[in-house]
Design an enzyme around this catalytic site. Structure first.
Site, PDB file in Angstrom:
ATOM      1  N   ASP A   1       0.828  -1.214   0.000  1.00 16.35           N
ATOM      2  CA  ASP A   1       0.000   0.000   0.000  1.00 16.35           C
ATOM      3  C   ASP A   1       0.865   1.269   0.000  1.00 16.35           C
ATOM      4  OD1 ASP A   1      -2.397   1.460   0.128  1.00 16.35           O
ATOM      5  OD2 ASP A   1      -3.263   0.058   1.578  1.00 16.35           O
TER       6      ASP A   1
ATOM      7  N   ASP B   1     -10.852   1.749  -3.456  1.00 17.96           N
ATOM      8  CA  ASP B   1     -11.403   1.395  -2.145  1.00 17.96           C
ATOM      9  C   ASP B   1     -12.922   1.338  -2.188  1.00 17.96           C
ATOM     10  OD1 ASP B   1      -9.088   0.972  -0.787  1.00 17.96           O
ATOM     11  OD2 ASP B   1      -9.052   2.901   0.256  1.00 17.96           O
TER      12      ASP B   1
HETATM   13  C1  GLA Z   1      -5.838   1.638   2.064  1.00 14.82           C
HETATM   14  C2  GLA Z   1      -6.265   0.505   1.163  1.00 14.82           C
HETATM   15  C3  GLA Z   1      -7.333  -0.317   1.818  1.00 14.82           C
HETATM   16  C4  GLA Z   1      -6.816  -0.831   3.138  1.00 14.82           C
HETATM   17  C5  GLA Z   1      -6.355   0.316   3.998  1.00 14.82           C
HETATM   18  C6  GLA Z   1      -5.695  -0.159   5.267  1.00 14.82           C
HETATM   19  O1  GLA Z   1      -6.848   2.586   2.182  1.00 14.82           O
HETATM   20  O2  GLA Z   1      -6.683   0.997  -0.078  1.00 14.82           O
HETATM   21  O3  GLA Z   1      -7.721  -1.384   0.993  1.00 14.82           O
HETATM   22  O4  GLA Z   1      -5.766  -1.735   2.926  1.00 14.82           O
HETATM   23  O5  GLA Z   1      -5.432   1.140   3.312  1.00 14.82           O
HETATM   24  O6  GLA Z   1      -5.300   0.877   6.053  1.00 14.82           O
END
Ligand code: GLA
Length: 709
Positions: A456, A513
């Site tokens: 990430d 997301d």
């Molecule tokens: C980001 C990712 C999510 C999740 C969060 C965790 O927003 O896109 O899918 O993994 O971080 O903090």
């Protein structure tokens, strides 16, 4: 004529500069480079294939433009690196300065062009400035994708402001540019901008690929649609933020430039390179470009993995930071029963990470949440027949972390900078930072049976910095070399790091997301201009979507996820028996078909009804297809309009049937043939007449399977 004149010899023809030409061909396109008078070459044709015997010098001559009043006496070259020193009337391909800030304006003589099978390397140098330029152009005949890159070297350190990848001409018979913008939970929004005199500039200064300015562009020829007409498409494969210039010069010529965000090379240096610019042309609609990019990403760039794409389960929206072994074991068991094959433990397993304000950088298992370590969960996941994946955000650190307390100097940017999600980026240009991260992540991957990493990157950088992206690539490459069996997913608050640079290293991207199937339907449709299904993660989210508040039915959520690399992300304990049955059924359908759908071409369909977002996935051998026709809204007219398919064999006969006809609502009242069973039609009929699907509620999907007889 006076008597004396007749005796004079005729004036010599004006000296035409010597023209040299080169061409690259595949079955879909020809690119011709021409150099006049030993200068840097430019692209004089990029489009439909030219006959083998075409006289390229004549072609170059035919593309030369006249000169009239109010112009220079000659038109400066629109070369692969337009030179300011030659009075080029637009944006130059190179902007740099020497150590004292003096602009360097090279005049390149074209020293050599090396020809490779379907590739060219152009090398030239400005002796006076001690600067050399090199361009590589390669055409992949199977995927129809051109790969273009440029390098600049200098005898003494210089400061680079801008270096464009080899510059391509913009088509003349085109009225608009299809650009991609977006935001968190709203990635891949297409916008049309008109060509106009002057520059159209898109620049991403966030230091990562970003949601806001996906580095891609489609230039449709006049009248082009998804399924017909000429189109040119571009993608800059770089994870550090890019700049795109689409410019119409005063003389009418058009150029398209791509490179790193301006000024992102912070330090003076003697060697600089662009990332790869990917470009493709097709004459059968924007789908030609889309399928070229899809195939190139899938067949050329993405690291190869044995076996089918596994169904994911990701626990993020089920438990967030509230991780506990008994709950996650229960969830894992349920996910496996629904068909999951890979379980991903998301954010929250390390440091003291009970919320997003702490612990990034402290990559040790949190003994409070995991007193027995991660192995009891991993063993359970394996016992359920699933692989285990783990979340990291390697390039980041929380101010509240052991790491930043010990090494505050490792943070990128000033100490008083505005934070993003309460966190700072680490300075990835520093070898000791990368070594530390390698050791920490390597320790986890070596001690546990982890076969998947969700990587990430949840904030933008304080400033765009090419060294940061290079540092990211270096760390990722080193970890991949040490753990070749581990697959990587690229995520950045959803789709903030989706590009072909990272996709040369990662097998999957987290597109967004947003697990809202309605939003996803559109987003996936538009992202298919660049991305194949196999790399595009898509999860069935909670019944009431956490990012939109919308409540969507299980069939719709499941089918939208089944369009791409399928997974689940809701808490399976919320599912009713009926929902679980539906999800297990769609997942089983996905598994039965994934051997061909995950290598199929995703073809965007032109829907006569704007309420319908439809695509066909056509098997590579053309023998089967599936149509996903999502209804995003109620239609203006009362009954569904026929949907026309594409790329079928007009003479072949196909059997088509609804895979989910049981989902027809009672308000679909006519005894339509398609609701009763399969229909057999020719490809011509399916493509020209189309097929009327049954009436349906908004936020539902028709899934129609086709088989060539
Ligand atoms: C980001 C990712 C999510 C999740 C969060 C965790 O927003 O896109 O899918 O993994 O971080 O903090």
């Amino acid at each position: 004529m006076t008597p004396g004149e007749a005796e004079r010899p005729p004036p010599p023809p004006p000296l035409r500069p010597l023209v040299r030409t080169w061409r690259l061909d595949d079955t879909r396109q020809t690119l011709v480079l021409a150099s006049r008078g030993g200068r840097l070459p430019g692209v004089v044709h990029w489009g439909a294939p030219l006959p083998r015997g075409e006289d390229l010098a004549a072609l170059a001559a035919a593309s030369e433009m006249d000169v009239t009043g109010g112009m220079l006496d000659e038109n400066p070259d629109l070369s692969i690196c337009p030179e300011a020193a030659r009075s080029f009337p637009g944006q130059p391909g190179l902007i740099c300065r020497d150590g004292d800030g003096r602009p360097i304006l090279p005049r390149f003589g074209c020293a050599a062009v090396e020809e490779r099978p379907r590739g060219l390397t152009v090398r030239c140098r400005d002796e006076a400035e001690g600067v050399a330029y090199e361009a590589r152009l390669d055409l992949d005949p199977a995927t129809h994708v051109l790969a273009l890159s440029a390098r600049l070297t200098s005898d003494r350190p210089l400061r680079l402001e801008w270096l464009a990848a080899p510059v391509l001409p913009g088509p003349q018979l085109s009225d608009e540019l299809i650009e991609v913008s977006g935001r968190w939970v709203g990635e891949f929004q297409l916008r049309r901008a008109a060509w106009h005199p002057g520059i159209r500039l898109r620049e991403n200064r966030t230091g990562r690929t970003g949601h806001e300015h996906f580095p891609g562009l489609v230039v449709p020829g006049r009248g082009a649609t998804a399924t017909a007409g000429e189109a040119w498409a571009f993608h800059y494969g770089w994870s550090g933020g890019h700049r795109m210039v689409a410019e119409e010069l005063p003389d009418g010529r058009r150029q398209i430039q791509w490179g790193h965000a301006a000024g992102s090379e912070a330090a003076p240096g003697t060697a600089f390179a662009t990332a790869t610019l990917f470009a493709t042309y097709g004459a059968a609609g924007t789908n030609d470009c889309a399928t070229a990019f899809q195939r190139h990403v899938r067949d050329r760039l993405v690291p190869k993995r044995p076996g089918p794409r596994p169904v994911h389960y990701n626990c993020w929206e089920a438990v967030y930071f509230d991780q506990s072994l008994p709950v996650l074991k229960d969830i894992a068991t349920r996910a496996a029963a629904l068909g999951a094959e890979r379980f991903v433990l998301d954010d929250g397993w390390f440091g003291a990470r009970d919320d997003d304000a702490t612990s990034l950088g402290d990559w040790q298992v949190d003994a409070r949440k995991w007193p027995g370590g991660l192995d009891p969960l991993i063993d359970h996941v394996h016992a359920e027949g699933m692989e285990f994946g783990l979340w990291f955000e390697p390039e980041m650190a929380s101010p509240d972390s052991a790491l930043l307390r010990a090494r505050p100097d490792w943070a990128l940017g000033p100490p008083d900078q505005v934070l993003g999600r309460g966190q700072m980026a680490l300075d990835m240009a520093r070898a000791e930072v990368r070594d530390h991260l390698f050791a920490a992540i390597d320790a986890i991957l070596s001690a546990h049976a982890v076969s998947y990493v969700k990587w990430d990157h949840n904030r933008v950088l304080p400033v765009p910095d090419a060294a940061q992206a290079h540092g990211f690539y270096a760390l990722l490459d080193r970890l991949r070399a040490a753990h070749p069996a581990v697959e990587i997913e690229s995520c950045a608050s959803g789709g903030g790091r989706v590009d072909f640079g990272v996709l040369s290293r990662a097998g999957r991207v987290w597109l967004s997301d947003s697990n809202d199937a309605l939003e996803r339907l559109r987003m996936q449709h538009d992202a298919a201009l660049f991305l194949p299904a196999a790399v595009t993660g898509s999860h069935v989210g909670p019944r009431r979507c956490h990012t939109s508040g919308r409540t969507l039915s299980m069939p719709f959520r499941a089918w939208v996820a089944a369009q791409r690399h399928m997974g689940f992300e809701m808490d399976p304990r919320e599912l009713t028996e009926e929902e679980a049955g539906t999800l297990a059924g769609v997942t089983a359908w996905w598994k039965r078909n994934r051997d061909w759908t995950m290598t199929a071409d995703v073809l965007r369909l032109e829907s006569a009804d704007p309420a319908i977002v439809a695509e066909a996935q056509l098997a590579r051998d053309g023998r089967r297809f599936v149509v996903f026709a999502g209804r995003a809204a109620a239609s203006a007219q009362i009954a569904p309009r026929p949907l026309r398919l594409t790329r079928l064999d007009p003479a072949a006969r196909y059997e088509v049937a609804l895979a989910n006809r049981a989902e027809a609502p009672a308000l679909s009242r006519a005894p339509l043939a398609l609701k009763e069973g399969p229909l057999v039609l020719t490809g011509a009929a399916l493509m020209q007449t189309g097929i009327a699907l049954p009436w349906s509620f908004p936020e539902t999907m028709w899934v129609m399977e086709g088989r060539r007889l």
